[in-house]
Design a protein around this motif. Sequence first.
Motif, PDB file in Angstrom:
ATOM      1  N   PHE A 165     -13.131   2.436   0.415  1.00 51.93           N
ATOM      2  CA  PHE A 165     -12.134   4.500   0.792  1.00 51.93           C
ATOM      3  C   PHE A 165     -12.534   5.177  -0.473  1.00 51.93           C
ATOM      4  O   PHE A 165     -13.341   4.799  -1.495  1.00 51.93           O
ATOM      5  N   LYS A 166     -13.047   6.067   0.154  1.00 51.01           N
ATOM      6  CA  LYS A 166     -14.128   7.052  -0.586  1.00 51.01           C
ATOM      7  C   LYS A 166     -12.917   8.310  -0.995  1.00 51.01           C
ATOM      8  O   LYS A 166     -11.799   7.897  -1.371  1.00 51.01           O
ATOM      9  N   VAL A 167     -13.644   8.601  -2.655  1.00 53.74           N
ATOM     10  CA  VAL A 167     -12.685   8.995  -3.461  1.00 53.74           C
ATOM     11  C   VAL A 167     -13.111  10.592  -4.117  1.00 53.74           C
ATOM     12  O   VAL A 167     -14.057  10.006  -4.478  1.00 53.74           O
ATOM     13  N   SER A 168     -12.310  11.283  -4.270  1.00 49.48           N
ATOM     14  CA  SER A 168     -12.259  11.832  -5.344  1.00 49.48           C
ATOM     15  C   SER A 168     -11.681  12.679  -6.463  1.00 49.48           C
ATOM     16  O   SER A 168     -10.397  11.823  -6.121  1.00 49.48           O
ATOM     17  N   PRO A 169     -11.574  13.059  -7.327  1.00 58.08           N
ATOM     18  CA  PRO A 169     -10.655  13.548  -7.836  1.00 58.08           C
ATOM     19  C   PRO A 169      -9.554  14.573  -7.151  1.00 58.08           C
ATOM     20  O   PRO A 169      -8.706  14.749  -8.244  1.00 58.08           O
ATOM     21  N   ALA A 170      -9.171  14.525  -6.437  1.00 54.33           N
ATOM     22  CA  ALA A 170      -8.053  15.112  -5.481  1.00 54.33           C
ATOM     23  C   ALA A 170      -6.811  14.567  -5.099  1.00 54.33           C
ATOM     24  O   ALA A 170      -6.268  14.531  -4.956  1.00 54.33           O
ATOM     25  N   VAL A 171      -7.612  12.609  -5.317  1.00 58.10           N
ATOM     26  CA  VAL A 171      -6.919  12.481  -4.666  1.00 58.10           C
ATOM     27  C   VAL A 171      -6.706  10.560  -6.542  1.00 58.10           C
ATOM     28  O   VAL A 171      -7.968  10.511  -6.868  1.00 58.10           O
ATOM     29  N   LEU A 172      -5.792   9.892  -5.984  1.00 57.11           N
ATOM     30  CA  LEU A 172      -5.327   9.035  -7.170  1.00 57.11           C
ATOM     31  C   LEU A 172      -6.082   8.119  -6.674  1.00 57.11           C
ATOM     32  O   LEU A 172      -6.431   7.647  -5.232  1.00 57.11           O
ATOM     33  N   VAL A 173      -6.413   7.409  -7.356  1.00 57.38           N
ATOM     34  CA  VAL A 173      -7.254   6.314  -7.283  1.00 57.38           C
ATOM     35  C   VAL A 173      -6.597   5.128  -6.415  1.00 57.38           C
ATOM     36  O   VAL A 173      -5.524   4.714  -7.138  1.00 57.38           O
ATOM     37  N   PRO A 174      -7.104   4.536  -5.349  1.00 55.96           N
ATOM     38  CA  PRO A 174      -6.351   3.563  -4.727  1.00 55.96           C
ATOM     39  C   PRO A 174      -5.873   2.346  -5.760  1.00 55.96           C
ATOM     40  O   PRO A 174      -7.450   1.797  -6.354  1.00 55.96           O
ATOM     41  N   THR A 182       0.457  10.849   1.208  1.00 60.51           N
ATOM     42  CA  THR A 182      -1.105   9.879   0.959  1.00 60.51           C
ATOM     43  C   THR A 182      -1.798   9.981   1.048  1.00 60.51           C
ATOM     44  O   THR A 182      -2.600   8.493   0.473  1.00 60.51           O
ATOM     45  N   GLY A 183      -2.033  10.947  -0.181  1.00 63.00           N
ATOM     46  CA  GLY A 183      -3.689  11.076  -1.016  1.00 63.00           C
ATOM     47  C   GLY A 183      -4.659  10.851  -0.206  1.00 63.00           C
ATOM     48  O   GLY A 183      -4.872  11.644   1.060  1.00 63.00           O
ATOM     49  N   SER A 184      -5.333   9.363  -0.759  1.00 64.70           N
ATOM     50  CA  SER A 184      -6.533   9.522   0.117  1.00 64.70           C
ATOM     51  C   SER A 184      -6.222   8.256   1.354  1.00 64.70           C
ATOM     52  O   SER A 184      -7.402   8.540   2.514  1.00 64.70           O
ATOM     53  N   VAL A 192       6.836   5.111   4.785  1.00 67.36           N
ATOM     54  CA  VAL A 192       6.208   4.787   3.556  1.00 67.36           C
ATOM     55  C   VAL A 192       5.880   5.724   2.357  1.00 67.36           C
ATOM     56  O   VAL A 192       5.695   6.639   3.147  1.00 67.36           O
ATOM     57  N   SER A 193       5.487   5.783   0.991  1.00 71.19           N
ATOM     58  CA  SER A 193       5.463   5.924   0.174  1.00 71.19           C
ATOM     59  C   SER A 193       5.304   6.011  -0.928  1.00 71.19           C
ATOM     60  O   SER A 193       6.072   5.095  -1.727  1.00 71.19           O
ATOM     61  N   ASN A 194       4.542   5.766  -1.292  1.00 70.53           N
ATOM     62  CA  ASN A 194       3.949   5.472  -3.163  1.00 70.53           C
ATOM     63  C   ASN A 194       3.894   7.139  -3.396  1.00 70.53           C
ATOM     64  O   ASN A 194       2.862   7.557  -3.904  1.00 70.53           O
ATOM     65  N   PRO A 195       4.703   7.367  -3.567  1.00 68.27           N
ATOM     66  CA  PRO A 195       5.081   9.214  -4.395  1.00 68.27           C
ATOM     67  C   PRO A 195       4.421   9.338  -5.726  1.00 68.27           C
ATOM     68  O   PRO A 195       4.656   8.282  -6.058  1.00 68.27           O
ATOM     69  N   PRO A 196       4.324  10.483  -6.275  1.00 67.56           N
ATOM     70  CA  PRO A 196       4.154  10.468  -7.892  1.00 67.56           C
ATOM     71  C   PRO A 196       5.474  10.229  -8.512  1.00 67.56           C
ATOM     72  O   PRO A 196       6.670  10.092  -8.132  1.00 67.56           O
ATOM     73  N   TYR A 197       5.309   9.390  -9.577  1.00 68.54           N
ATOM     74  CA  TYR A 197       6.913   8.692  -9.891  1.00 68.54           C
ATOM     75  C   TYR A 197       6.633   8.767 -11.427  1.00 68.54           C
ATOM     76  O   TYR A 197       7.780   7.895 -11.920  1.00 68.54           O
ATOM     77  N   ILE A 198       6.113   9.461 -12.131  1.00 67.07           N
ATOM     78  CA  ILE A 198       5.836   9.561 -13.373  1.00 67.07           C
ATOM     79  C   ILE A 198       6.103  10.784 -14.193  1.00 67.07           C
ATOM     80  O   ILE A 198       6.370  11.673 -13.704  1.00 67.07           O
ATOM     81  N   ALA A 199       7.805   9.774 -15.005  1.00 69.16           N
ATOM     82  CA  ALA A 199       8.571  10.907 -15.961  1.00 69.16           C
ATOM     83  C   ALA A 199       7.379  11.801 -16.593  1.00 69.16           C
ATOM     84  O   ALA A 199       6.763  11.200 -17.114  1.00 69.16           O
ATOM     85  N   SER A 200       7.511  13.390 -16.152  1.00 72.27           N
ATOM     86  CA  SER A 200       6.924  14.456 -16.689  1.00 72.27           C
ATOM     87  C   SER A 200       6.435  13.870 -18.204  1.00 72.27           C
ATOM     88  O   SER A 200       4.806  13.705 -18.544  1.00 72.27           O
ATOM     89  N   ALA A 201       7.038  13.634 -18.722  1.00 66.70           N
ATOM     90  CA  ALA A 201       7.153  13.287 -20.704  1.00 66.70           C
ATOM     91  C   ALA A 201       6.171  12.551 -21.106  1.00 66.70           C
ATOM     92  O   ALA A 201       5.950  13.154 -21.862  1.00 66.70           O
ATOM     93  N   VAL A 202       5.984  10.847 -20.010  1.00 68.26           N
ATOM     94  CA  VAL A 202       5.493  10.310 -20.296  1.00 68.26           C
ATOM     95  C   VAL A 202       3.446  10.206 -20.162  1.00 68.26           C
ATOM     96  O   VAL A 202       3.204   9.322 -20.509  1.00 68.26           O
ATOM     97  N   ILE A 203       3.507  11.412 -19.350  1.00 69.30           N
ATOM     98  CA  ILE A 203       2.093  11.153 -18.452  1.00 69.30           C
ATOM     99  C   ILE A 203       1.538  11.647 -19.838  1.00 69.30           C
ATOM    100  O   ILE A 203       0.232  10.756 -19.837  1.00 69.30           O
ATOM    101  N   GLU A 204       1.863  12.167 -20.855  1.00 73.27           N
ATOM    102  CA  GLU A 204       0.628  12.521 -21.421  1.00 73.27           C
ATOM    103  C   GLU A 204       0.665  11.029 -22.590  1.00 73.27           C
ATOM    104  O   GLU A 204      -0.725  10.933 -23.303  1.00 73.27           O
ATOM    105  N   ALA A 232      -0.596  13.964  -7.777  1.00 70.62           N
ATOM    106  CA  ALA A 232      -0.009  12.428  -7.980  1.00 70.62           C
ATOM    107  C   ALA A 232       0.625  12.047  -8.177  1.00 70.62           C
ATOM    108  O   ALA A 232       1.087  11.084  -8.493  1.00 70.62           O
ATOM    109  N   LEU A 233       1.022  12.488  -9.462  1.00 69.45           N
ATOM    110  CA  LEU A 233       1.304  11.584 -10.521  1.00 69.45           C
ATOM    111  C   LEU A 233       2.912  12.030 -10.824  1.00 69.45           C
ATOM    112  O   LEU A 233       3.936  11.064 -11.199  1.00 69.45           O
ATOM    113  N   ASP A 234       2.838  13.454 -11.336  1.00 72.50           N
ATOM    114  CA  ASP A 234       4.205  13.924 -11.980  1.00 72.50           C
ATOM    115  C   ASP A 234       5.591  14.051 -10.974  1.00 72.50           C
ATOM    116  O   ASP A 234       5.474  14.692 -10.016  1.00 72.50           O
ATOM    117  N   GLY A 235       6.395  12.802 -11.298  1.00 74.71           N
ATOM    118  CA  GLY A 235       7.723  12.840 -10.610  1.00 74.71           C
ATOM    119  C   GLY A 235       9.026  13.911 -11.460  1.00 74.71           C
ATOM    120  O   GLY A 235      10.137  12.663 -10.921  1.00 74.71           O
TER     121      GLY A 235
END
Length: 282
Positions: free
Chosen positions: A83-92, A118-120, A183-195, A209-212
Amino acid sequence: MIVSDIYKNTVIRFKENEIPEPENDTRMMMEHFLGITRNDLMIHGDKEVTDNLETYDKAIERRCTREPLQYIIGSASFMGLDFKVSPAVLVPRSDTEILVEEILKDLHSGSRILDMCTGSGCILISLMNYSNECIGVGVDLSKDALEIAEYNASQLVPDKAVSFINSDLFEVLGEGDKFDIIVSNPPYIASAVIEELMPEVRDYEPRMALDGTEDGLYFYKKIVENSEKYLKSGGLLAFEIGYDQGEAVKQLMLDYGYNEVEIVKDYSDMDRVVKGIKAFHL
Ligand code: GLN
């Protein structure tokens, strides 16, 4: 410089910069930028390399800042596809392959599949690649992500019925547009955990793509709520989840009357997928 010295020097630089998998990343970089395969490394270690060393060095410098390897080489392998990826998408992630494999177990020819966030496009395109006559729709809020997904579909599944829609979740989907599988792999990281995440993710992957949101569960709630309208009775809803979200997402689906709700573990024995079947209305 000779092959074996390039390898050794790069591994040392990666170790100094605390790159998690220094040997693996060195091999990938040498292969991509210098055309030196694993085999060359083993049997042609004394071969002199003169071409592309400057480009290679710049790439190594980028990796030393903890930029993900996949953004530097521009691609990521997922489900045996490139898959092509760029910083616009989560790395599979290989974790997400569990989700794809779970769905493949239930996939019939002719199914209509919706991949929300869907991201990438890695999930949808893999499902399309390994099935026949399915119809796939990928949705994302990010236009930049959709450009990547469209490119990936054009390269990997050019003859399949895949389309992409720019939408904030279900916002622009037609009412009555029903799917057999959501189907979904949505953003699911709790905001405070991202750091607290590793620098590759925290500093380089797209926040959206991360922040749930606060509890990480926002997208699961929205998607389960809307599945009332967009999933056929008897249809499959399947999510990737964070290791500690299994019970919460399972309960959410049970609250909405889903049957056969199941938590599936990944190869590290962590909860990774929740799936269930939408009840038939009597
Ligand atoms: N569905 C995409 C993937 O699995 C993107 C997920 C996301 O952006 N949260 O890689």
